[in-house]
Write an enzyme that holds these catalytic residues in place. Structure first.
Site, mmCIF file in Angstrom:
data_model
loop_
_atom_site.group_PDB
_atom_site.id
_atom_site.type_symbol
_atom_site.label_atom_id
_atom_site.label_comp_id
_atom_site.label_asym_id
_atom_site.label_seq_id
_atom_site.Cartn_x
_atom_site.Cartn_y
_atom_site.Cartn_z
ATOM 1 N N ARG A 1 0.857 -1.183 0.000
ATOM 2 C CA ARG A 1 0.000 0.000 0.000
ATOM 3 C C ARG A 1 0.895 1.235 0.000
ATOM 4 N NH1 ARG A 1 -2.385 3.149 4.696
ATOM 5 N NH2 ARG A 1 -4.197 4.226 3.843
ATOM 6 N N HIS B 1 -2.936 10.894 0.664
ATOM 7 C CA HIS B 1 -2.430 10.673 2.017
ATOM 8 C C HIS B 1 -1.785 11.979 2.485
ATOM 9 C CE1 HIS B 1 -1.094 7.285 4.928
ATOM 10 N NE2 HIS B 1 -0.767 8.431 5.516
ATOM 11 N N GLU C 1 -7.540 8.390 6.124
ATOM 12 C CA GLU C 1 -7.825 9.091 7.375
ATOM 13 C C GLU C 1 -8.235 10.552 7.170
ATOM 14 O OE1 GLU C 1 -4.678 8.631 10.218
ATOM 15 O OE2 GLU C 1 -4.852 6.463 10.256
ATOM 16 N N ASN D 1 -7.569 1.714 9.780
ATOM 17 C CA ASN D 1 -6.273 1.895 10.441
ATOM 18 C C ASN D 1 -6.510 1.869 11.940
ATOM 19 O OD1 ASN D 1 -5.327 2.329 7.890
ATOM 20 N ND2 ASN D 1 -4.846 4.493 8.167
ATOM 21 N N TYR E 1 -4.670 1.770 15.901
ATOM 22 C CA TYR E 1 -3.489 1.858 16.762
ATOM 23 C C TYR E 1 -3.809 1.719 18.246
ATOM 24 C CZ TYR E 1 -0.989 3.241 12.584
ATOM 25 O OH TYR E 1 -0.439 3.242 11.332
ATOM 26 N N GLU F 1 -3.701 -0.205 8.077
ATOM 27 C CA GLU F 1 -2.549 0.154 8.905
ATOM 28 C C GLU F 1 -2.737 -0.428 10.294
ATOM 29 O OE1 GLU F 1 -1.538 4.337 9.312
ATOM 30 O OE2 GLU F 1 -1.832 4.678 7.170
HETATM 31 C C1 PNW Z 1 -1.644 7.471 10.680
HETATM 32 N N1 PNW Z 1 -3.326 11.108 15.798
HETATM 33 O O1 PNW Z 1 -1.496 8.742 11.187
HETATM 34 C C2 PNW Z 1 -1.223 7.650 9.247
HETATM 35 O O2 PNW Z 1 -2.099 7.142 8.289
HETATM 36 C C3 PNW Z 1 0.208 7.310 8.986
HETATM 37 O O3 PNW Z 1 0.662 8.102 7.931
HETATM 38 C C4 PNW Z 1 1.018 7.466 10.261
HETATM 39 O O4 PNW Z 1 2.385 7.369 10.061
HETATM 40 C C5 PNW Z 1 0.510 6.431 11.241
HETATM 41 O O5 PNW Z 1 -0.897 6.583 11.453
HETATM 42 C C6 PNW Z 1 1.208 6.470 12.597
HETATM 43 O O6 PNW Z 1 0.995 7.696 13.229
HETATM 44 C C7 PNW Z 1 -1.972 9.267 12.346
HETATM 45 O O7 PNW Z 1 -2.649 12.018 16.325
HETATM 46 C C8 PNW Z 1 -1.243 10.294 12.915
HETATM 47 O O8 PNW Z 1 -4.409 10.740 16.296
HETATM 48 C C9 PNW Z 1 -1.696 10.914 14.071
HETATM 49 C C10 PNW Z 1 -2.875 10.495 14.621
HETATM 50 C C11 PNW Z 1 -3.610 9.476 14.048
HETATM 51 C C12 PNW Z 1 -3.157 8.861 12.901
#
Ligand code: PNW
Length: 481
Positions: A82, A126, A171, A300, A302, A374
């Site tokens: 991707r 992106h 996102e 995505n 986390y 992701e």
């Molecule tokens: C995502 N937050 O970013 C992105 O899709 C990627 O490019 C990035 O590298 C990855 O997650 C890790 O951070 C985010 O602050 C960046 O909530 C910041 C946030 C969420 C997603």
């Protein structure tokens, strides 16, 4: 998060294994071959915006290293890759004819991926909006939608049916709410009215852009969008806390899911944001244009958040100046500390949240398959005795989250694949190069790539279709800088 885990569950045949990156985070070469400036060039070159004053000027120099990077993907056994197309490489100012050199770069990348047996998953946007379009109003301006539609058609024409899956946006929450709510991301203009207009224009561009891709490639062209759906866990069962979690769901998630998948914005979004905008940017016909059939929903994931009603209520003074926040219209909501381990981002580790989210999505949209586009973690790499890059904490994070995906699949969720973030260390937005998500380490002095222990583990997973065991963490780690 202690390391050791036994060999684990098996994934079905056909489950798609890959890894992800984004143009500005890895390419560098920001002035080459006719590329124009994007909002992230401007933002990263503005003092104080990015940790360490880092920029994407060089990044992982991927622009000059496609053959070796594709070979690396082949070595890892990736089945899909991707990546995102940098709009300012295709149209330097976001308008006008396509730049043949910009198209040639992605054309070559796609060919090399196919030669290596790797399916290209293309993200059209992106976050690197051409600066000239920002100067004309950016995502808060309706004209940007039409510029995006032209751009999407150009890329669809050039890359054609070689693309396995098209993703209109990565996102959009970040573009709207980090770009115009908190201001932590480009363009860094906190203003709730701009944020909400951006939400709508990003939705409209998704619908019209997806239609443009299908107008070029046919109705069966596979189209998706990727969301970072936020999991808001209420701090208690008190109705006020449950309402707080719901309010954040509405503003963060439902303003995308509602129009894109169900054809309407939630009424609560209008009510909560009425003091900032009357939503008159939503024009007749927009909701019909936004809702297109999707082949898959990109997710995505986390971490999760713990939220509740603000304990010391603030007076809702309509004249009070806007305090930069992503939670627009949620002044009555408060964040609480999440228990449990954290990554180097300070984000909590909560694999159960991923199972719950996948099952929620499955209950609500039973016919919509999901692809994890992701998932991954920033942890400190440590030097092994033989020069290997030891990152057991990352491997353990991946193991636990894939186990969580498998648990959701066992309970019925239709998950089609997993694209790990990230293939290699890269420019982590506001954190610059101070945070590493890669399963391949990048030495930013030499641009040397080294497959980390997590990368070797992932290769074994792809080869066998089964979660390999995770070793114990080293007892006296020697951190790599
Ligand atoms: C995502 N937050 O970013 C992105 O899709 C990627 O490019 C990035 O590298 C990855 O997650 C890790 O951070 C985010 O602050 C960046 O909530 C910041 C946030 C969420 C997603």
């Amino acid at each position: 998060m202690s390391g050791v885990r036994p060999a684990g569950r098996r994934f079905p045949d056909g489950f798609l294994w890959g890894a992800a990156t984004a143009a500005y985070q890895i390419e560098g070469a920001v002035t080459e071959d006719g590329r124009g400036p994007s909002i992230w060039d401007t933002f990263s070159h503005t003092p104080g915006k990015v940790a360490g004053g880092d920029t994407g000027d060089v990044a992982a120099d991927h622009y000059h290293r496609v053959p070796q990077d594709v070979a690396l993907m082949g070595d890892l056994g990736l089945q899909a890759y991707r990546f995102s197309v940098a709009w300012p490489r295709i149209q330097a100012t976001g308008r006008g004819p396509a730049n043949p050199l910009g198209l040639a770069f992605y054309d070559d990348l796609v060919d090399r991926l196919l030669q290596a047996g790797i399916k290209p998953v293309v993200t059209l946007y992106h976050w690197d909006l051409p600066q000239a379009l920002q100067d004309a109003g950016g995502w808060a301006s309706r004209d940007t939608v039409h510029r995006y539609v032209d751009y999407a058609a150009i890329v669809a024409e050039a890359l054609g049916d070689r693309v396995h899956l098209w993703t209109t946006f990565n996102e959009p929450w970040c573009s709207a709410y980090l770009g115009h709510g908190s201001g932590e991301h480009a363009p860094g203009i906190p203003d709730p009215a701009l944020a909400l207009a951006s939400v709508h224009h990003l939705n409209l561009a998704h619908g019209l852009g997806g239609r443009a891709v299908r107008a070029v490639l046919g109705d069966d062209a596979p189209v998706s969008v990727t969301y970072n759906l936020q999991v808001h866990q209420a701090v208690s069962d008190d109705p006020a806390d449950l309402a707080a979690a719901r309010a954040l769901d509405v503003v963060a998630n439902e303003v995308f899911l509602g129009p894109v998948l169900e054809g309407a914005y939630p009424e609560e979004a209008f009510a909560r944001t009425a003091r900032f905008t009357d939503w008159s940017f939503v024009q007749d016909g927009d909701l019909a244009d936004i809702r297109i059939p999707l082949d898959v929903l990109g997710l995505n994931y986390y971490n999760t958040s713990r939220v509740g009603a603000r304990r010391a209520p603030v007076a809702a003074d309509p004249e009070a100046p806007f305090v930069p926040t992503t939670a627009i219209g949620c002044e009555d909501v408060e964040w609480f500390e999440q228990p449990g381990p954290r990554t180097q981002m300070g984000w909590n580790v909560d694999p159960q949240g991923l199972t719950d989210l996948l099952l929620d999505l499955h209950r609500r949209f039973p016919d919509l398959p999901v692809m994890i586009t992701e998932n991954g973690a920033a942890f400190e790499d440590v030097a092994g005795p033989g020069g290997e890059v030891v990152d057991t904490a990352r491997t353990a994070y991946l193991y636990d989250h894939l186990d969580a995906v498998g648990a959701a699949m066992d309970a019925g969720a239709d998950v089609r694949g997993y694209l790990l973030w990230s293939l290699m260390d890269n420019f982590e937005w506001a954190w610059g190069y101070s945070r590493r998500f890669g399963i391949v380490r990048v030495d930013y002095d030499t641009q040397r790539r080294t497959v980390k222990d997590s990368g070797a583990w992932y290769r074994e997973l792809i080869r066998t279709g089964r979660l390999p065991a995770v070793p114990t963490e080293p007892s006296s780690p020697d951190p790599l800088t």
